[in-house]
Structures are given as C-alpha cells and as structure tokens.
Design an enzyme around this catalytic site. Structure first.
Site, PDB file in Angstrom:
ATOM      1  N   GLY A   1       1.087  -1.107  -0.266  1.00  0.00           N
ATOM      2  CA  GLY A   1      -0.061   0.225   0.120  1.00  0.00           C
ATOM      3  C   GLY A   1       0.946   1.050  -0.011  1.00  0.00           C
ATOM      4  O   GLY A   1       1.960   1.015  -0.150  1.00  0.00           O
ATOM      5  N   ASN A   2       0.021   2.459   0.183  1.00  0.00           N
ATOM      6  CA  ASN A   2       0.814   3.708   0.297  1.00  0.00           C
ATOM      7  C   ASN A   2       0.320   4.615   1.477  1.00  0.00           C
ATOM      8  O   ASN A   2      -0.594   4.376   1.846  1.00  0.00           O
ATOM      9  CB  ASN A   2       0.998   4.315  -1.068  1.00  0.00           C
ATOM     10  N   ARG A   3       0.823   5.640   1.658  1.00  0.00           N
ATOM     11  CA  ARG A   3       0.513   6.456   2.807  1.00  0.00           C
ATOM     12  C   ARG A   3      -0.526   7.501   2.363  1.00  0.00           C
ATOM     13  O   ARG A   3      -0.859   8.528   3.138  1.00  0.00           O
ATOM     14  CB  ARG A   3       1.750   7.301   3.099  1.00  0.00           C
TER      15      ARG A   3
END
Ligand code: CTP
Length: 399
Positions: A207-209
C-alpha cells in the site's frame, strides 16, 4: 454540502428596513438558497434573533463571543458561497471600507473570499454624503457588488434616493453573481482519492501513505462549484461527503474497472489517488510464513491514468498527480513535464513528499504544470485551497 451559490449568508445591519429582509430571506429560501442570518447587535432593535431563527430554520449567532470553540467567523466565512448584507447602513459600509472587524458580521466579511453584495438603505442625505459615496466607491473597487438604492418615501415624510430596493431586484443581482461562481455547473467530474492496496495474503498488503484528503478536498470543491462529482475512493478513512456519488475500491484493478466504465461519461478525470504500481501474482489464501515471504512475486499494475488519457475525447480534460522525493524544484518540474507528456495529460500536480511531508497532512506544496508548459509554483497552502486552484485551471482547460 450544497451546490455552489446555494449556501448564502444574509447579514443584517441596524436600519429600520431590516424588517424587509425577512421577506428577502423567505424569497431566497424559495429560490433554493440555504441562508445563515447574521444580524448586527444594532439591527436587533428592529428585528429580533428569534424571528431570524424561526424564519431561517437555523441557529443564529449575534456576537463574536458565542460558540468560540467552533471559530464561527471563520467557519461561516468558509461555508457560505455568497454574502449579502441587507440593509447595509452607512456605518457598516464605512466599517467595511476601512477593513474593520469588531463584530461577528464584519469578521466574517473580512475572512470570506466569497462574492459580496451590499444593499444600502439609508436617508438620502446619508447616501449622498461624500463619506458614504467614497466608501461605496472603495468597496466597488474591491469587488463588492453594491446595489443602488431605490428612490421614494423614506421613514419619515421625506422623499429621495436611499430606499431598500424591491426584493425582486435584489434576487436578480444575487442570481447573476451566483451563476458566475458556479463555474462547473453541468460538468461531470470523476475524481479518485486515497491509495490502492494490493493483497499479499489475508493479513498483509502493498500500500501507500495516501490519506485521501486531497481527493476529498477536490470532490468537495468541485461539487460546491456546481459539478456533478463521482468520487472513487481507495482505502480512505475520511467520512462520506453528502450529495457526492462515491464508489469504494481496494486494488488498482478494481479502480481501473470502475474508471473504465465511468471515464467515457465524464468531462474531466482528476487522478489524485496513489495507485500501487505493483500487485502480487501469487496471493496466498493462508498467511505466508516469514521464511516464504521472498517467494512473493510481483507484477506491474496497469497505469490507469495513462491508458485513460490515451483514449480521451476532444474536450475531455485529464489531470494527474505525482508524489516524488526530489527536493530540488528543477528536478520536480522536470519529472512533472516528463510524466505529463508521457501520459498525455492536460495538467499535473507534482509534489515532494520526502520526510513525511504532504501524505496525511492538511497542507501541500508543489508545482502545477500544463501541457503548454505553463508552470504555477504552489507555496505551502491548505489542500482545500489547492483544490480550488486546480479547479480554476481545469475550468480554463474545459473552456
Ligand atoms: N497512476 C495510475 N496508475 C498506476 C500508477 C499511477 O493511474 N498504476 C496515476 C496516479 O494516480 C497519479 C499518476 O499516475 O495521478 C502518477 O503516478 P506516479 O506513481 O507518480 O507515476 P508513475 O508513472 O507510476 O511513475 P513512477 O512511479 O515510476 O515515478
């Protein structure tokens, strides 16, 4: 959440014609406006708070020192798309012309970027006094719309210019101004927000932030400018926005499927979601033990933005985002240019997210580039403000 131009603040100053604003309020409501009334303390001598609350159906604040925890002068300045002050007395006009802010109404006016309409009503001598004439001129130069008063009978027996105008004339002016601010009426805007997640096993994902804050700010701003918005959300905890169609997805492939269906029907796509570039080929139904984690195989996800921008029809506008870790503006600009042209975009917003900047934060900073190589350097501003700046560019591109 109301369409642009439909959320209006009615300021009432201390003139005897304040009672006529009760009719104005009713007429505005009939036109579909949601009206917050802010009477000055002097005006309460003519029409009381209870009348305004009963007529507007909304809570009415009369001073700067109530409900301070919600900072009402700022929240009301932001929430309202248009401010109308009727009647506007000579004293209030003088205060506004000198930029004073010593009560709730004048604070709201000073804090608001919305269009402002004044409906002066006063005795002829006061209206024609050079102090008032000059103050009105100053305010007109600053962009206030000042409606000329009617001529006729005054409070006493005198006759002259200075009367509160017919309600119909005020409504016509409001309509003119609110149409100008609703610059995305009739446009369908597809916006993505958040970050996609690519499952590895039932426990883990790539995922990412991205928090979704920028995409939500864009959706809110576009809807409030009259657009029909479809927000496609990937993994954001932000609460739904009333009145906006939303579709939720998890992975890049799910997002691509939704956008492939929706893109042909939109006037613009704003791809602010952070899409995971890779997905897991060998998803495991059971938890992968740590010894086997190096067996996880990755494959590239489709570049959704690029593939949609290749098939955009003439007049359709496509906006991309790029999160980078270049600290130099030149490098940021160069990579923005490259992504804009390789993906066939009309606009791109590039930002430097090094050291935890921007993702999940309220503020942003970056560069907007268009396909004619026009560059706007955006200093640190709120994501709401960036949303409006990007939409201004978008409106321009939509012609
Ligand atoms: N994007 C997309 N599909 C992907 C990856 C990105 O639609 N698979 C979109 C993002 O929503 C964003 C833009 O492309 O609007 C830029 O994404 P970015 O990851 O910065 O660019 P890439 O082209 O993937 O380049 P790289 O990751 O190599 O920097």
């Amino acid at each position: 959440m109301f369409p642009r131009g439909r959320k209006l603040l009615l300021g009432v100053a201390g003139g005897i014609s304040a009672y006529k604003s009760c009719d104005l309020l009713r007429r505005l409501q009939e036109q579909g406006f949601v009206v917050d009334v802010v009477p000055t303390s002097a005006s309460l001598n003519f029409v009381g708070k209870a009348t305004w609350e009963a007529l507007s159906g909304r809570k009415v604040l009369t001073d700067l020192w109530s409900e301070v925890e919600s900072v009402p002068h700022i929240s009301m300045a932001k929430a309202n798309d248009l401010i109308i002050i009727a009647p506007a007395t000579a004293d209030l006009i003088a205060k506004l012309a000198s930029g004073r802010a010593d009560d709730l109404l004048t604070n709201i006016v000073l804090a608001s970027t919305a269009p402002k309409i004044l409906v002066p009503a006063m005795h002829t001598e006061m209206w024609l006094n050079s102090a008032t004439v000059e103050n009105v001129e100053i305010l007109r130069k600053r962009g206030f719309v000042v409606i000329d008063p009617d001529e006729g009978r005054m409070t006493g027996s005198d006759v002259g210019v200075g009367r509160y105008p017919e309600t119909g004339r005020i409504i016509t002016e409001i309509d003119k101004v609110s149409v100008q601010t609703a610059d995305l009426i009739g446009k369908k805007i597809l916006i993505t927000a958040g970050g996609t997640r690519e499952p590895i096993d039932p426990i883990r994902f790539i995922g990412n932030r991205s928090s979704g804050k920028q995409g939500f700010a864009l959706a809110m701003a576009a809807a409030s400018r009259g657009a029909q918005v479809h927000l496609v959300i990937a993994n954001s905890d932000l609460p739904n926005i009333d009145g906006i169609t939303t579709t939720v997805c998890e992975t890049a492939e799910e997002m691509a499927a939704i956008l492939n269906l929706e893109f042909p029907h939109c006037d613009a796509l704003i791809m602010s979601a952070a899409v995971a570039d890779a997905k897991v080929l060998n998803y495991s139904e059971g938890k992968i033990r740590k010894e086997a984690l190096d067996k996880v195989e990755l494959a590239k996800n489709p570049d959704i933005l690029k593939s949609l921008a290749q098939i955009k029809r003439s007049g359709q506008v496509v906006v991309g985002f790029a999160a980078e870790t270049f600290t130099s503006l030149d490098a940021l600009q160069k990579s923005g240019h490259e992504k804009l042209s390789s993906k066939n975009l009309d606009l791109i917003y590039v930002n430097d997210v090094s050291d935890g900047a921007i993702f999940g934060q309220e503020k942003t900073k970056g560069i907007i580039i268009d396909k004619f190589s026009n560059v706007i350097k955006v200093p640190e501003i709120s994501k709401d403000t960036l949303a409006d700046i990007l939409l201004d560019q978008l409106v321009h591109k939509l012609g």
